[in-house]
Motif scaffolding. Structure first.
Motif, PDB file in Angstrom:
ATOM      1  N   UNK A 223       0.817  -1.215   0.000  1.00  0.00           N
ATOM      2  CA  UNK A 223       0.000   0.000   0.000  1.00  0.00           C
ATOM      3  C   UNK A 223       0.851   1.267   0.000  1.00  0.00           C
ATOM      4  N   UNK A 224       2.103   1.168   0.439  1.00  0.00           N
ATOM      5  CA  UNK A 224       2.912   2.374   0.599  1.00  0.00           C
ATOM      6  C   UNK A 224       4.082   2.466  -0.369  1.00  0.00           C
ATOM      7  N   UNK A 242      -5.120   0.367  -7.189  1.00  0.00           N
ATOM      8  CA  UNK A 242      -4.862   1.794  -7.033  1.00  0.00           C
ATOM      9  C   UNK A 242      -3.822   2.221  -8.053  1.00  0.00           C
ATOM     10  N   UNK A 243      -3.840   3.494  -8.387  1.00  0.00           N
ATOM     11  CA  UNK A 243      -2.891   3.969  -9.380  1.00  0.00           C
ATOM     12  C   UNK A 243      -2.661   5.454  -9.264  1.00  0.00           C
ATOM     13  N   UNK A 244      -1.774   5.956 -10.125  1.00  0.00           N
ATOM     14  CA  UNK A 244      -1.418   7.367 -10.120  1.00  0.00           C
ATOM     15  C   UNK A 244      -1.959   8.060 -11.361  1.00  0.00           C
ATOM     16  N   UNK A 245      -2.459   9.267 -11.166  1.00  0.00           N
ATOM     17  CA  UNK A 245      -2.905  10.119 -12.262  1.00  0.00           C
ATOM     18  C   UNK A 245      -2.321  11.502 -12.035  1.00  0.00           C
ATOM     19  N   UNK A 251       0.741  14.909  -8.898  1.00  0.00           N
ATOM     20  CA  UNK A 251       0.399  13.493  -8.890  1.00  0.00           C
ATOM     21  C   UNK A 251      -0.667  13.230  -7.843  1.00  0.00           C
ATOM     22  N   UNK A 252      -1.558  12.317  -8.174  1.00  0.00           N
ATOM     23  CA  UNK A 252      -2.665  12.001  -7.274  1.00  0.00           C
ATOM     24  C   UNK A 252      -2.908  10.505  -7.295  1.00  0.00           C
ATOM     25  N   UNK A 253      -3.142   9.917  -6.137  1.00  0.00           N
ATOM     26  CA  UNK A 253      -3.472   8.491  -6.046  1.00  0.00           C
ATOM     27  C   UNK A 253      -4.979   8.317  -6.133  1.00  0.00           C
ATOM     28  N   UNK A 288       4.093   8.453   2.263  1.00  0.00           N
ATOM     29  CA  UNK A 288       3.104   8.969   3.210  1.00  0.00           C
ATOM     30  C   UNK A 288       1.818   9.327   2.456  1.00  0.00           C
ATOM     31  N   UNK A 289       1.738  10.500   1.873  1.00  0.00           N
ATOM     32  CA  UNK A 289       0.540  10.845   1.106  1.00  0.00           C
ATOM     33  C   UNK A 289       0.478  10.063  -0.207  1.00  0.00           C
TER      34      UNK A 289
END
Length: 338
Positions: A223-224, A242-245, A251-253, A288-289
């Motif tokens: 998860x991290x 989950x992924x990144x956009x 960047x946002x998860x 973290x975030x």
């Protein structure tokens, strides 16, 4: 260029007893490096391992290759000389966060700027281990150590950020306990032509135990962390859901299936693009975030310093009528004493 001989990790092990603390992450690193060298297939006699000073810098003793345990912070300088003088050697630099980024920082950034064909393994445990627990250039703000009993009052270097600032063309990261990813990035570093930086998040069981546990422990590593692979979607999580956009320049998860997000929305990793905008943002994620990025984050081709020096020398020699030292000595007035 690999030979036709098949090697095993044993071919790269020396007969020296490995002297690190039981449980130290360096044990995993040396074993993984030997396996990576075997996979690369470059003979031990065409390999040199150069180190500075620190716990990690003992590593050349445990390699059945050429090796040089140098002085504090000077591994990059000496490795540059080795590679430039003998470009046929494959040169690995083994260094720690203190050795590389404090007294050795100047040599490190210029090796990257020049793009010398070195494979730099940077073991980052955020502490000085050999000298008994002082804070290092990568220690977090507020870290309580032998030399900062009330907590540090400065911000740390981030090796990735420093690499990009020095115009580095290859950066990868792994965690010492994740042997598969560690080997993967070492092999890719060995194949890359130019300066390769591999940051290994390494645990010091004596002076900084569990410093990376928030991303290293199996219970929440999925998860991290996010394992980046060139040409593949940037997915993470136990179920890879989950992924990144990109949200503007940020960047946002996201989670696939929520708020209309589909797999097509997830970014695809391109490690080879020359524009390092996204590479920097990926490398600066800290677990973290956003998940900590492991794997090869950047791998871009560029002119290689030692190759350019060799081409220059060959070109000048070709135009110069003096081909040998004897030619030079006999080129001016000479006489014979009998």
């Amino acid at each position: 260029m690999s030979s036709n001989t098949e090697y095993t990790a044993k071919d790269f092990k020396s007969d020296q007893y490995v002297r690190w603390c039981p449980g130290c992450g360096d044990h995993a690193v040396v074993n993984t490096l030997q396996k990576a060298m075997a996979e690369l297939g470059i003979p031990p006699h065409k390999t040199a391992v150069i180190s500075g000073i620190g716990c990690s810098s003992r590593l050349p003793y445990y390699m059945n290759t050429y090796g040089f345990h140098t002085i504090h912070g000077r591994a990059a300088a000496i490795a540059t000389g080795v590679k430039t003088a003998n470009p046929d050697l494959t040169v690995w630099q083994i260094t720690g966060d203190g050795d590389c980024l404090a007294i050795g920082g100047n040599h490190f950034i210029h090796a990257l700027r020049r793009n010398v064909d070195l494979n730099i393994i940077l073991l980052n445990n955020k502490i000085y281990g050999l000298t008994k627990g002082q804070y290092s250039p990568t220690s977090d703000r507020g870290a309580v150590t032998k030399s900062s009993p009330y907590g540090t009052v400065e911000d740390p270097f981030v090796p990735a950020e420093l690499t990009f600032g020095a115009r580095g063309h290859f950066f990868a990261r792994a965690i010492d306990v994740d042997l598969a990813v560690s080997k993967e990035v070492m092999v890719e570093a060995g194949r890359h032509k130019g300066a390769s930086v591999v940051e290994i998040l390494q645990n010091c069981v004596i002076f900084n135990d569990h410093i990376h546990s928030y991303v290293a422990d199996k219970e929440f590593r999925a998860e991290r962390t996010i394992h980046l692979k060139h040409g593949e979607k940037m997915l993470f999580g136990k179920d890879l859901n989950k992924g990144l956009v990109l949200d503007g320049f940020t960047l946002k998860a996201v989670t696939i299936g929520e708020n209309g997000v589909t797999l097509n929305d997830i970014l695809t990793h391109d490690a080879t693009t020359r524009d390092n905008f996204l590479h920097q943002r990926l490398a600066m994620m800290d677990g973290h975030e956003l998940p900590l990025a492991v794997g090869v984050i950047r791998s871009v081709d560029a002119p290689v310093y030692d190759q350019e020096v060799k081409k220059q020398i060959d070109s000048i020699r070709e135009k110069n009528p003096k081909k040998t030292l004897r030619d030079l000595l006999l080129s001016e007035e000479t006489w014979e004493v009998k």
